[in-house]
Write a protein that holds these residues in place. Structure first.
Motif: not given
Length: 159
Positions: A14-26
């Protein structure tokens, strides 16, 4: 996510699915020194002068040594640890890379940092394939040092 933000911790599907498409960083900046070029050359056997001979490189096209492209690519793994941590599954494997490019050379003494975006995950029987798009930014440049899509395979079973 800013450079002072803690990494995204992915503990469940569920965490992985929620992270889809979110830019992390820089992520934080990393200064690239000649010692790293020399160590990489020793590990890979790639001793081309443009990477390891500062005197000759000073008269070359960039005025100083530049990083091996594969060195820049290899930094993604360590720089990604500042952006996310996968804590699900029994193992996480490098499944491969697509669309690797090196648009801008990385001169000695430069700083690089990473951005990442998790694309649409691909659940399978006992694992999940996670495509992640990376951009290695070069301080002072409008163009990235490296762009790549990496596939991480997360084994979900405990066998």
């Amino acid at each position: 996510m800013s450079a002072t933000t803690r990494p995204l911790v992915v503990s469940t599907l569920a965490d992985l699915e929620a992270a889809q498409g979110i830019e992390l960083g820089p992520g934080p900046w990393l200064t690239i020194e000649q010692k790293r070029f020399d160590s990489f050359a020793g590990a890979t056997g790639d001793h081309q002068w443009i990477h390891v001979d500062p005197a000759r490189a000073a008269t070359g096209p960039y005025g100083r040594t530049i990083a091996h492209g594969y060195l820049t690519l290899s930094l993604i793994s360590s720089l990604a640890a500042d952006l996310y941590q996968f804590e699900l599954g029994s193992a996480r494997l490098n499944y491969g890379l697509d669309r690797v490019r090196f648009p801008t050379p990385v001169p000695v003494g430069s700083r690089v940092r990473l951005r990442a975006t998790i694309d649409t995950i691909q659940p399978r029987d006992a694992d999940v394939l996670v495509p992640i798009d990376f951009i290695v930014e070069l301080d002072g440049s409008d163009r990235p040092a490296c762009v790549a899509r990496k596939f991480s395979l997360i084994l979900l079973n405990q066998d």
